[in-house]
Design a protein around this motif. Structure first.
Motif, short mmCIF file in Angstrom:
data_model
loop_
_atom_site.label_atom_id
_atom_site.label_comp_id
_atom_site.label_asym_id
_atom_site.label_seq_id
_atom_site.Cartn_x
_atom_site.Cartn_y
_atom_site.Cartn_z
N SER A 78 9.53 17.09 -5.21
CA SER A 78 8.31 16.29 -5.32
C SER A 78 7.08 17.20 -5.34
O SER A 78 5.99 16.78 -5.69
CB SER A 78 8.21 15.32 -4.15
N ALA A 79 7.27 18.47 -4.97
CA ALA A 79 6.15 19.42 -4.95
C ALA A 79 5.86 19.98 -6.34
O ALA A 79 4.83 20.60 -6.55
CB ALA A 79 6.45 20.57 -3.99
N VAL A 93 11.03 11.08 8.17
CA VAL A 93 10.27 10.04 7.45
C VAL A 93 8.77 10.32 7.56
O VAL A 93 8.26 10.53 8.66
CB VAL A 93 10.53 8.64 8.06
N GLU A 94 8.13 10.35 6.42
CA GLU A 94 6.67 10.36 6.39
C GLU A 94 6.22 9.43 5.28
O GLU A 94 7.05 8.88 4.56
CB GLU A 94 6.14 11.77 6.14
N ASP A 95 4.93 9.28 5.14
CA ASP A 95 4.38 8.40 4.11
C ASP A 95 4.78 8.92 2.73
O ASP A 95 4.33 9.97 2.29
CB ASP A 95 2.85 8.39 4.26
N GLY A 96 5.68 8.20 2.06
CA GLY A 96 6.10 8.59 0.71
C GLY A 96 7.07 9.75 0.66
O GLY A 96 7.29 10.35 -0.39
N GLU A 155 12.14 6.54 -0.43
CA GLU A 155 10.90 7.24 -0.08
C GLU A 155 9.69 6.67 -0.81
O GLU A 155 8.55 6.91 -0.40
CB GLU A 155 11.02 8.76 -0.23
N ARG A 156 9.92 5.92 -1.86
CA ARG A 156 8.80 5.19 -2.50
C ARG A 156 8.48 3.94 -1.69
O ARG A 156 7.36 3.45 -1.66
CB ARG A 156 9.13 4.81 -3.94
N ILE A 157 9.50 3.40 -1.01
CA ILE A 157 9.31 2.15 -0.26
C ILE A 157 8.49 2.41 1.01
O ILE A 157 7.60 1.64 1.35
CB ILE A 157 10.68 1.52 0.09
N VAL A 158 8.80 3.52 1.70
CA VAL A 158 8.08 3.81 2.94
C VAL A 158 6.81 4.57 2.56
O VAL A 158 6.73 5.79 2.67
CB VAL A 158 8.96 4.64 3.90
N SER A 159 5.82 3.83 2.09
CA SER A 159 4.60 4.49 1.61
C SER A 159 3.42 3.53 1.62
O SER A 159 3.59 2.31 1.62
CB SER A 159 4.82 4.98 0.17
N THR A 160 2.25 4.12 1.64
CA THR A 160 1.03 3.33 1.58
C THR A 160 1.02 2.48 0.31
O THR A 160 0.64 1.32 0.31
CB THR A 160 -0.19 4.29 1.58
N GLU A 161 1.48 3.11 -0.78
CA GLU A 161 1.47 2.42 -2.06
C GLU A 161 2.31 1.14 -2.01
O GLU A 161 1.94 0.10 -2.54
CB GLU A 161 1.99 3.36 -3.13
N GLN A 162 3.47 1.25 -1.37
CA GLN A 162 4.35 0.08 -1.33
C GLN A 162 3.75 -1.02 -0.46
O GLN A 162 3.94 -2.20 -0.75
CB GLN A 162 5.74 0.49 -0.80
N LEU A 163 3.03 -0.66 0.58
CA LEU A 163 2.34 -1.67 1.39
C LEU A 163 1.42 -2.50 0.52
O LEU A 163 1.35 -3.73 0.65
CB LEU A 163 1.52 -1.00 2.50
N SER A 164 0.71 -1.84 -0.41
CA SER A 164 -0.18 -2.58 -1.31
C SER A 164 0.63 -3.55 -2.16
O SER A 164 0.23 -4.69 -2.38
CB SER A 164 -0.93 -1.63 -2.25
N ARG A 165 1.77 -3.07 -2.66
CA ARG A 165 2.62 -3.96 -3.47
C ARG A 165 3.10 -5.15 -2.67
O ARG A 165 3.40 -6.21 -3.22
CB ARG A 165 3.83 -3.18 -3.99
N PHE A 166 3.24 -4.96 -1.36
CA PHE A 166 3.69 -6.05 -0.49
C PHE A 166 2.51 -6.90 -0.01
O PHE A 166 2.63 -7.65 0.95
CB PHE A 166 4.48 -5.49 0.70
N GLY A 167 1.36 -6.73 -0.62
CA GLY A 167 0.22 -7.60 -0.32
C GLY A 167 -0.62 -7.18 0.87
O GLY A 167 -0.98 -8.00 1.72
N LEU A 168 -0.90 -5.89 0.91
CA LEU A 168 -1.77 -5.39 1.98
C LEU A 168 -3.12 -6.09 1.89
O LEU A 168 -3.69 -6.22 0.82
CB LEU A 168 -1.94 -3.88 1.77
#
Ligand code: ZN
Length: 386
Positions: A167-168, A218-221, A265-278
């Motif tokens: 990912s780097a 586990v970390e964000d993303g 690792e895409r699920i445990v992320s800030t981005e996914q929270l938005s998809r889940f209606g943050l």
């Protein structure tokens, strides 16, 4: 500072360098575990001839890894035994962490304690982080450096001095890490996955490490795993770290750099929270710290995380599961995982798998990378030596 006199190879073709010989590593690891052991203790516990024991200890002292402690006053007859300990002053171990967004470097002593601040170099878009890492390494090197640990997210092949994917890296093709070896010159380089580095740190800083352990970071993303079998990292086909982060669930996510969708690792992320209606524009960490109106989205992420981890537990059947993350300090994380995980284990496993949440402040850290090098000196040697 005298360089090591032991056989030393920094050719990437051998996979990893030989820093000290197996006997020295055995003694170094014993003194690491129990400061104060004497030469006589080492001889008695290993059956090594006293002369050979003496030679090995002398070399470990000469190259700056061990030192003699103060001799305690004794009433017993006979010569007092000189206690040995890890020398925290003379040698430096460098840790370099190559991760999305940049490269971080740190200098640590032989006990793994940082010497000075971590240095971070932010990668510009599309810049090859290997070149940044090589440049940072040159800045951190000096004659006290004994070895360099380099961690990278994704799949590293030390034998081929290559990173298969990470990912780097901007591209999905493999990248050579030879510039790092070139920058290190004669200083040994130990290259591995960042989860492997974390598992070595766990092994070397915990007393009870027997059995088979699945360690999940586990970390964000970012999510990875390492498997420890019988108290040692699993060698595995390509280096012993599991790409648990790319286990896929039937969830719509942003595309993953691996080319797929639904990766854990895409699920445990800030981005996914938005998809889940943050309902607020907050980071994963901020939401987990204080969920408020975003509790449902947070719980959805955490339950999917529990599912992904439980699948791995059921597949591997380890005796221990360790979830290492800065996020476990938040009650919603520790409570959701502790409650959700055991019921997802197969019936026979529920009582057998011990679950531990390890608040590990930075999975992608330079300090962890230094443990890759430290483990080659002070870690448990191959089983055949014991
Ligand atoms: Zn993926």
């Amino acid at each position: 500072m005298a360089k090591t006199t032991a056989p030393l190879s920094n050719s990437p073709e051998v996979g990893k360098p030989v820093l000290i010989n197996p006997r020295e590593q055995l003694f170094a690891s014993m003194v690491w575990r129990q400061a104060g052991l004497s030469r006589r203790d080492l001889h008695e516990r290993t059956g090594t001839h006293p002369t050979l024991t003496g030679h090995a200890v002398t070399n470990l002292i000469d190259i700056g890894l061990l030192r003699e402690g103060a001799v305690p006053p004794t009433n017993a007859r006979g010569r007092p035994q000189v206690p040995l300990e890890v020398d925290p002053d003379r040698r430096t171990f460098i840790g370099l962490a190559i991760a999305p967004g940049g490269v971080r470097g740190i200098r640590a002593n032989a006990l793994g304690r940082p010497r000075g601040e971590e240095v971070a170099v932010v990668s510009k878009t599309k810049q090859n982080p290997i070149a940044s890492a090589a440049a940072l390494l040159k800045r951190l090197l000096d004659p006290t450096v004994f070895a360099v640990g380099v961690s990278i997210t994704g799949l590293a092949l030390p034998r081929e001095a290559k990173v298969l994917f990470s990912s780097a890296l901007a591209a999905t093709e493999s990248v050579s890490v030879r510039p790092i070896y070139a920058a290190a010159d004669e200083t040994p380089v130990v290259l591995h996955n960042d989860m492997h580095a974390l598992s070595l740190k766990w092994l070397m800083t915990n007393d009870n490490t027997d059995g088979d352990v699945l360690l999940v970071g586990v970390e964000d993303g970012r999510l990875g795993a390492s498997l420890l079998l019988g108290g040692r990292p699993h060698g595995g086909v390509v280096g012993g770290a599991n790409e648990l982060g790319h286990t896929r669930l039937a969830v719509e996510t942003a595309p993953c750099y691996c080319g797929q969708q639904g990766c854990l690792e895409r699920i445990v992320s800030t981005e996914q929270l938005s998809r889940f209606g943050l309902r607020s524009s907050r980071s994963l960490d901020a939401v987990l710290a204080n969920p408020k109106s975003d509790r449902r989205a947070a719980e959805r992420v955490l339950n999917l995380l529990a599912n992904g981890i439980a699948n791995a537990v059921n597949f591997i059947r380890p005796q221990r599961l360790i979830v290492a993350s800065p996020l476990v300090r938040h009650p919603i994380v520790s409570e959701t995982l502790s409650n959700a995980l055991p019921p997802l284990f197969l019936p026979g496993l529920r009582e057998r798998v011990s679950v531990r949440l390890w608040e590990q402040s930075n999975v992608q850290s330079a300090e962890n990378a230094a443990w890759l090098a430290l483990a080659e000196v002070f870690g448990r040697p191959p089983a055949t030596m014991e």
